[in-house]
Design a protein around this motif. Structure first.
Motif, PDB file in Angstrom:
ATOM      1  N   LYS A  85      31.403  38.628  41.966  1.00 43.81           N
ATOM      2  CA  LYS A  85      31.135  37.784  43.140  1.00 43.81           C
ATOM      3  C   LYS A  85      30.375  38.533  44.237  1.00 43.81           C
ATOM      4  O   LYS A  85      30.308  38.059  45.370  1.00 43.81           O
ATOM      5  CB  LYS A  85      32.432  37.222  43.731  1.00 43.81           C
ATOM      6  CG  LYS A  85      33.332  36.512  42.756  1.00 43.81           C
ATOM      7  CD  LYS A  85      34.656  36.164  43.409  1.00 43.81           C
ATOM      8  CE  LYS A  85      35.688  35.713  42.399  1.00 43.81           C
ATOM      9  NZ  LYS A  85      37.019  35.498  43.014  1.00 43.81           N
ATOM     10  N   LEU A 129      31.416  40.899  45.826  1.00 45.36           N
ATOM     11  CA  LEU A 129      32.452  40.965  46.857  1.00 45.36           C
ATOM     12  C   LEU A 129      32.838  42.404  47.166  1.00 45.36           C
ATOM     13  O   LEU A 129      33.139  43.187  46.255  1.00 45.36           O
ATOM     14  CB  LEU A 129      33.691  40.193  46.392  1.00 45.36           C
ATOM     15  CG  LEU A 129      34.938  40.301  47.273  1.00 45.36           C
ATOM     16  CD1 LEU A 129      34.694  39.683  48.647  1.00 45.36           C
ATOM     17  CD2 LEU A 129      36.133  39.625  46.582  1.00 45.36           C
ATOM     18  N   ARG A 167      25.873  40.466  53.766  1.00 44.62           N
ATOM     19  CA  ARG A 167      25.853  39.010  53.593  1.00 44.62           C
ATOM     20  C   ARG A 167      24.419  38.480  53.466  1.00 44.62           C
ATOM     21  O   ARG A 167      24.172  37.524  52.727  1.00 44.62           O
ATOM     22  CB  ARG A 167      26.564  38.328  54.758  1.00 44.62           C
ATOM     23  CG  ARG A 167      28.070  38.547  54.780  1.00 44.62           C
ATOM     24  CD  ARG A 167      28.745  37.679  55.850  1.00 44.62           C
ATOM     25  NE  ARG A 167      30.157  37.948  55.965  1.00 44.62           N
ATOM     26  CZ  ARG A 167      31.100  37.446  55.152  1.00 44.62           C
ATOM     27  NH1 ARG A 167      30.747  36.655  54.154  1.00 44.62           N
ATOM     28  NH2 ARG A 167      32.379  37.737  55.350  1.00 44.62           N
ATOM     29  N   GLN A 187      29.422  39.013  49.592  1.00 41.92           N
ATOM     30  CA  GLN A 187      30.584  38.530  50.316  1.00 41.92           C
ATOM     31  C   GLN A 187      31.373  39.727  50.830  1.00 41.92           C
ATOM     32  O   GLN A 187      31.408  40.787  50.188  1.00 41.92           O
ATOM     33  CB  GLN A 187      31.487  37.698  49.402  1.00 41.92           C
ATOM     34  CG  GLN A 187      30.840  36.471  48.805  1.00 41.92           C
ATOM     35  CD  GLN A 187      31.818  35.685  47.955  1.00 41.92           C
ATOM     36  OE1 GLN A 187      32.873  35.243  48.430  1.00 41.92           O
ATOM     37  NE2 GLN A 187      31.491  35.526  46.677  1.00 41.92           N
ATOM     38  N   GLU A 218      35.221  40.656  52.592  1.00 44.56           N
ATOM     39  CA  GLU A 218      36.563  40.280  53.033  1.00 44.56           C
ATOM     40  C   GLU A 218      37.109  41.411  53.885  1.00 44.56           C
ATOM     41  O   GLU A 218      37.104  42.576  53.475  1.00 44.56           O
ATOM     42  CB  GLU A 218      37.472  40.057  51.831  1.00 44.56           C
ATOM     43  CG  GLU A 218      38.899  39.711  52.169  1.00 44.56           C
ATOM     44  CD  GLU A 218      39.088  38.285  52.645  1.00 44.56           C
ATOM     45  OE1 GLU A 218      40.157  37.974  53.201  1.00 44.56           O
ATOM     46  OE2 GLU A 218      38.150  37.475  52.460  1.00 44.56           O
ATOM     47  N   LEU A 232      42.055  39.373  45.113  1.00 46.84           N
ATOM     48  CA  LEU A 232      40.753  38.722  45.010  1.00 46.84           C
ATOM     49  C   LEU A 232      39.963  39.135  43.774  1.00 46.84           C
ATOM     50  O   LEU A 232      38.891  38.587  43.509  1.00 46.84           O
ATOM     51  CB  LEU A 232      39.922  39.044  46.262  1.00 46.84           C
ATOM     52  CG  LEU A 232      40.506  38.562  47.594  1.00 46.84           C
ATOM     53  CD1 LEU A 232      39.711  39.149  48.763  1.00 46.84           C
ATOM     54  CD2 LEU A 232      40.521  37.045  47.663  1.00 46.84           C
ATOM     55  N   ALA A 265      38.534  42.039  43.388  1.00 42.82           N
ATOM     56  CA  ALA A 265      37.385  42.823  43.841  1.00 42.82           C
ATOM     57  C   ALA A 265      37.343  44.178  43.134  1.00 42.82           C
ATOM     58  O   ALA A 265      38.379  44.752  42.796  1.00 42.82           O
ATOM     59  CB  ALA A 265      37.439  43.027  45.356  1.00 42.82           C
TER      60      ALA A 265
END
Length: 458
Positions: free
Chosen positions: A285, A287, A303, A308, A310, A326, A328
């Motif tokens: 993702k 992420l 971004r 992404q 967090e 998540l 990650a």
């Protein structure tokens, strides 16, 4: 100072000892005593699951021998077999607990704190930090709220030989000549990194220049390492090195500088390493997990490329939890504590330094990579000493400070932010201001720090 004779193992010790964000930590002879270490070892030995050995490591602090011996006494009184690794990085304990199938591990270290402090970090089976529920059971044992078991007779063994396995784990996926031709300065901080850092980099072909390269319990973290980068920056510039790394006392975090002596912090490391993993299809993702301290410039640049981000509270355990929840693959802190799921989700300064250096292609410098990453927003952090723990932890109830924070955020109108938090390991209130303008940062950091000093200490 507490006396071992007045605190038999398994008996009530203290109602005031609790685990902070990174274990138990404090002044040796104050909070940290052999009596406390023995009790923590005993209750930890009872709380840990499984029948395997418990591994103990320490950093170079002079008090480490004493506290390690007391922990061994407590663990063996709980019937545990103890393997003593001796001087080693904190992540060596975590990685070897996992690799050896141990029941758990203990590290004696106060990380980046001054030499007079020390601490105890506990790891569960699998190498993860001890769960909060298990920490609470140990705290309950210290308070005398749990029944003590009959004293048993465990055993203790010196196992410094296991560090060779740890070094091999760090080298996985890297070629013998991966760093051939690169001149690298290592600031080993007189601490845990002295156990194996230089030989690792040399085994990969690097030319290594050492700073503070032998264990010294009276000098650990003093004017050197990841909290004092000036010696590293100067050495890189003077030697013509391409890059340099500075570790903290127990080597679970690292900061870098490029060939121009510019800081490459945890945000830059996450951006560079994350970009490489994304390009290889190894970053789910796209992420990343970071903390509230990470720079706005980093977040916006990540971004803007489709990534992404967090954010979590400060502390590697919060990053670890979010990464697990998540799915990650990479996360960490601006301070240089980086976790990568591809290498076991253990924050490891040596691993991070090796992986970052290995990202560079032939002819490419760390300065090149840094220039291609992002431009940081101006950011300043000031530590305000607040001895009163209740005032420090509940600073939001101080109306003058809370109102000043609200005014600052309103005036910055989305182009900056304020973060105020109580340290989990020191009697400090940390005030951070970040904005697109250095003048705005300087104005508000001085204003807010002055208000905190005035209102919370009088």
């Amino acid at each position: 100072m507490a006396d071992l004779a007045t605190h038999p193992v398994g008996q009530p010790f203290s109602a005031g000892v609790s685990f902070g964000t990174d274990g138990i930590r404090g002044l040796v002879g104050g909070l940290m005593t052999p009596a406390l270490a023995m009790q923590v070892g005993y209750w930890g030995g009872l709380v840990l699951q499984g029948e395997g050995p418990v591994l103990i490591g320490r950093d170079s602090r002079s008090s480490g021998w004493m506290l390690s011996a007391a922990l061994e006494a407590g663990l063996t009184a709980a019937g545990r077999e103890v393997w003593n690794l001796g001087l080693c990085p904190t992540p060596a304990v975590a990685r070897l607990v996992q690799q050896q199938g141990a029941a758990g591990g203990v590290m004696v270290s106060a990380s980046h704190n001054p030499p007079a402090d020390n601490g105890i970090k506990l790891f569960a089976a699998g190498g993860s930090k001890l769960a909060r529920q298990q920490q609470e059971l140990i705290e309950a044992g210290l308070r005398g709220e749990l029944p003590a078991a009959a004293n048993r007779c465990g055993s203790s063994h010196q196992r410094s030989d296991l560090l060779a396995i740890y070094r091999q784990l760090l080298r996985e996926g890297l070629a013998d000549n991966q760093l051939s031709g690169r001149r690298i300065v290592l600031d080993l901080c007189w601490g845990s990194a002295t156990a194996c850092s230089s030989e690792l980099f040399r085994s990969l072909g690097a030319e290594v220049i050492e700073l503070h390269g032998s264990p010294d319990g009276n000098a650990i973290n003093v004017g050197c390492g990841s909290t004092h980068l000036a010696p590293l920056q100067e050495a890189v510039r003077q030697s013509g090195a391409e890059l340099g790394f500075a570790f903290d006392g127990d080597a679970d975090r690292v900061l870098a500088v490029d060939g121009e002596g510019r800081l490459v912090d945890g945000d830059h490391i996450l951006f560079m390493w994350g970009s490489a993993l994304a390009a290889a299809g190894q970053l789910p993702k796209q992420l990343l997990v970071a903390t509230v301290m990470s720079n706005l410039g980093f977040e916006r640049a990540w971004r803007s490329g489709g990534g992404q981000l967090e954010r979590t509270a400060v502390g590697d355990q919060y990053v670890h939890e979010a990464m697990q929840n998540l799915g990650a693959a990479l996360g960490g802190e601006q301070s240089g504590h980086i976790l990568c799921a591809h290498h076991g989700l253990t924050g490891d300064g040596l691993l991070t330094a090796l992986q970052l250096a290995a990202l560079l292609k032939p002819g490419e410098s760390l300065a090149d990579r840094r220039n291609q990453s992002f431009v940081s927003y101006p950011q300043r952090l000031k530590n305000v000493r607040v001895a009163n723990r209740e005032r420090r932890q509940q600073w939001q109830q101080c109306d003058p400070l809370a109102q000043a924070v609200a005014r600052a955020e309103a005036e910055m109108a989305g182009e900056g932010r304020v973060l105020v938090r109580a340290s989990g390991t020191e009697p400090l209130l940390r005030v951070m201001v970040e904005a697109s303008s250095q003048a705005v940062v300087d104005h508000w950091i001085e204003n807010l720090a002055a208000i905190a000093e005035r209102e919370l200490n009088h």
